[in-house]
Design a protein around this motif. Structure first.
Motif, PDB file in Angstrom:
ATOM      1  N   ILE A  24    -120.045  -8.548  -9.776  1.00 17.12           N
ATOM      2  CA  ILE A  24    -121.224  -7.811 -10.227  1.00 17.12           C
ATOM      3  C   ILE A  24    -122.496  -8.457  -9.688  1.00 17.12           C
ATOM      4  O   ILE A  24    -122.524  -9.650  -9.374  1.00 17.12           O
ATOM      5  N   CYS A  25    -123.555  -7.644  -9.601  1.00 26.28           N
ATOM      6  CA  CYS A  25    -124.882  -8.183  -9.304  1.00 26.28           C
ATOM      7  C   CYS A  25    -125.635  -8.349 -10.616  1.00 26.28           C
ATOM      8  O   CYS A  25    -125.109  -8.051 -11.688  1.00 26.28           O
ATOM      9  N   SER A  26    -126.881  -8.775 -10.548  1.00 28.83           N
ATOM     10  CA  SER A  26    -127.629  -9.046 -11.774  1.00 28.83           C
ATOM     11  C   SER A  26    -127.932  -7.773 -12.555  1.00 28.83           C
ATOM     12  O   SER A  26    -128.240  -7.829 -13.745  1.00 28.83           O
ATOM     13  N   GLU A  28    -125.662  -5.503 -12.790  1.00 26.14           N
ATOM     14  CA  GLU A  28    -124.313  -5.106 -13.176  1.00 26.14           C
ATOM     15  C   GLU A  28    -123.759  -3.938 -12.354  1.00 26.14           C
ATOM     16  O   GLU A  28    -122.902  -3.197 -12.823  1.00 26.14           O
ATOM     17  N   CYS A  29    -124.259  -3.757 -11.138  1.00 31.98           N
ATOM     18  CA  CYS A  29    -123.548  -2.914 -10.196  1.00 31.98           C
ATOM     19  C   CYS A  29    -122.214  -3.639  -9.979  1.00 31.98           C
ATOM     20  O   CYS A  29    -122.195  -4.849  -9.799  1.00 31.98           O
ATOM     21  N   THR A  30    -121.118  -2.894  -9.991  1.00 29.50           N
ATOM     22  CA  THR A  30    -119.784  -3.499 -10.055  1.00 29.50           C
ATOM     23  C   THR A  30    -118.949  -3.101  -8.848  1.00 29.50           C
ATOM     24  O   THR A  30    -118.899  -1.914  -8.500  1.00 29.50           O
ATOM     25  N   HIS A  43    -123.266  -8.899  -0.885  1.00 29.18           N
ATOM     26  CA  HIS A  43    -124.545  -8.471  -1.440  1.00 29.18           C
ATOM     27  C   HIS A  43    -124.478  -7.037  -1.927  1.00 29.18           C
ATOM     28  O   HIS A  43    -123.861  -6.176  -1.305  1.00 29.18           O
ATOM     29  N   CYS A  44    -125.140  -6.783  -3.061  1.00 31.73           N
ATOM     30  CA  CYS A  44    -125.174  -5.449  -3.641  1.00 31.73           C
ATOM     31  C   CYS A  44    -125.968  -4.504  -2.743  1.00 31.73           C
ATOM     32  O   CYS A  44    -127.103  -4.819  -2.378  1.00 31.73           O
ATOM     33  N   PRO A  45    -125.398  -3.337  -2.396  1.00 31.88           N
ATOM     34  CA  PRO A  45    -126.121  -2.403  -1.530  1.00 31.88           C
ATOM     35  C   PRO A  45    -127.267  -1.701  -2.247  1.00 31.88           C
ATOM     36  O   PRO A  45    -128.147  -1.128  -1.602  1.00 31.88           O
ATOM     37  N   ASN A  46    -127.286  -1.733  -3.569  1.00 37.59           N
ATOM     38  CA  ASN A  46    -128.360  -1.067  -4.325  1.00 37.59           C
ATOM     39  C   ASN A  46    -129.604  -1.941  -4.419  1.00 37.59           C
ATOM     40  O   ASN A  46    -130.726  -1.473  -4.238  1.00 37.59           O
ATOM     41  N   CYS A  47    -129.419  -3.222  -4.739  1.00 42.57           N
ATOM     42  CA  CYS A  47    -130.574  -4.087  -5.013  1.00 42.57           C
ATOM     43  C   CYS A  47    -130.621  -5.285  -4.069  1.00 42.57           C
ATOM     44  O   CYS A  47    -131.536  -6.088  -4.161  1.00 42.57           O
ATOM     45  N   SER A  48    -129.634  -5.407  -3.189  1.00 39.88           N
ATOM     46  CA  SER A  48    -129.463  -6.506  -2.240  1.00 39.88           C
ATOM     47  C   SER A  48    -129.315  -7.873  -2.899  1.00 39.88           C
ATOM     48  O   SER A  48    -129.427  -8.898  -2.243  1.00 39.88           O
TER      49      SER A  48
HETATM   50 ZN   LIG Z   1    -127.302  -4.373  -7.624  1.00 39.33          ZN
END
Ligand SMILES: [Zn+2]
Ligand SMILES: [Zn+2]
Length: 78
Positions: A24-26, A28-30, A43-48
Protein backbone atom coordinates in the motif's frame (compact mmCIF):
# COMPACT_ATOMS: atom_id res chain seq x y z
CA UNK A 1 -7.42 2.66 10.54
CA UNK A 2 -6.53 0.77 7.39
CA UNK A 3 -9.38 -0.34 5.16
CA UNK A 4 -7.55 -3.50 4.15
CA UNK A 5 -8.91 -3.44 0.62
CA UNK A 6 -9.65 -6.87 -0.87
CA UNK A 7 -7.94 -6.53 -4.25
CA UNK A 8 -5.10 -5.13 -6.29
CA UNK A 9 -6.15 -1.81 -7.79
CA UNK A 10 -4.12 -2.55 -10.91
CA UNK A 11 -4.82 -6.18 -11.88
CA UNK A 12 -7.79 -6.91 -9.56
CA UNK A 13 -6.23 -10.02 -8.03
CA UNK A 14 -7.47 -10.97 -4.56
CA UNK A 15 -5.55 -9.67 -1.54
CA UNK A 16 -7.07 -11.09 1.64
CA UNK A 17 -6.17 -9.35 4.92
CA UNK A 18 -3.73 -12.14 5.85
CA UNK A 19 -1.83 -11.83 2.56
CA UNK A 20 1.82 -10.90 2.64
CA UNK A 21 1.59 -10.01 -1.07
CA UNK A 22 -0.33 -6.76 -0.50
CA UNK A 23 1.48 -3.43 -0.76
CA UNK A 24 0.00 0.00 0.00
CA UNK A 25 0.93 3.66 -0.35
CA UNK A 26 0.26 6.29 2.30
CA UNK A 27 -3.22 6.87 0.84
CA UNK A 28 -3.84 3.14 0.99
CA UNK A 29 -3.91 2.56 -2.74
CA UNK A 30 -3.44 -1.22 -2.71
CA UNK A 31 -1.47 -3.42 -5.11
CA UNK A 32 -0.25 -6.98 -5.30
CA UNK A 33 3.48 -7.59 -5.08
CA UNK A 34 3.67 -8.65 -8.70
CA UNK A 35 2.32 -5.34 -9.99
CA UNK A 36 4.20 -3.28 -7.40
CA UNK A 37 7.54 -4.79 -8.37
CA UNK A 38 7.05 -4.96 -12.13
CA UNK A 39 4.88 -2.35 -13.84
CA UNK A 40 4.74 0.05 -10.89
CA UNK A 41 8.43 -0.22 -9.89
CA UNK A 42 7.68 0.30 -6.21
CA UNK A 43 5.72 3.52 -6.60
CA UNK A 44 2.00 4.24 -6.53
CA UNK A 45 0.77 5.39 -9.96
CA UNK A 46 -1.89 7.62 -8.35
CA UNK A 47 0.22 9.66 -5.93
CA UNK A 48 3.77 8.51 -6.84
CA UNK A 49 4.36 7.62 -3.19
CA UNK A 50 6.35 4.57 -2.15
CA UNK A 51 4.63 1.21 -1.78
CA UNK A 52 5.23 -0.72 1.44
CA UNK A 53 4.05 -4.12 2.57
CA UNK A 54 0.63 -3.85 4.18
CA UNK A 55 0.69 -4.94 7.83
CA UNK A 56 -1.54 -7.89 8.59
CA UNK A 57 -4.28 -7.40 11.15
CA UNK A 58 -4.41 -10.12 13.81
CA UNK A 59 -7.40 -12.48 13.58
CA UNK A 60 -8.92 -11.27 16.86
CA UNK A 61 -8.74 -7.67 15.73
CA UNK A 62 -10.25 -8.61 12.36
CA UNK A 63 -13.33 -9.92 14.14
CA UNK A 64 -13.85 -6.55 15.76
CA UNK A 65 -12.66 -4.46 12.80
CA UNK A 66 -13.28 -6.47 9.62
CA UNK A 67 -11.40 -5.79 6.41
CA UNK A 68 -13.10 -3.80 3.67
CA UNK A 69 -14.98 -5.81 1.06
CA UNK A 70 -15.32 -2.90 -1.34
CA UNK A 71 -13.15 -3.57 -4.38
CA UNK A 72 -11.26 -0.59 -5.76
CA UNK A 73 -10.10 -0.85 -9.35
CA UNK A 74 -8.81 1.76 -11.72
CA UNK A 75 -10.06 1.60 -15.27
CA UNK A 76 -7.10 0.92 -17.53
CA UNK A 77 -5.91 3.94 -19.47
CA UNK A 78 -6.88 3.79 -23.11
ZN1 LIG B 1 -1.14 6.31 -3.80
ZN1 LIG C 1 -1.80 -6.59 -9.17
Amino acid sequence: MLELRPNCEYCDSDLPPESTEALICSFECTYCRTCAESVLQGHCPNCSGELMQRPRRPIDALKRHPASTKRVIKAPKT
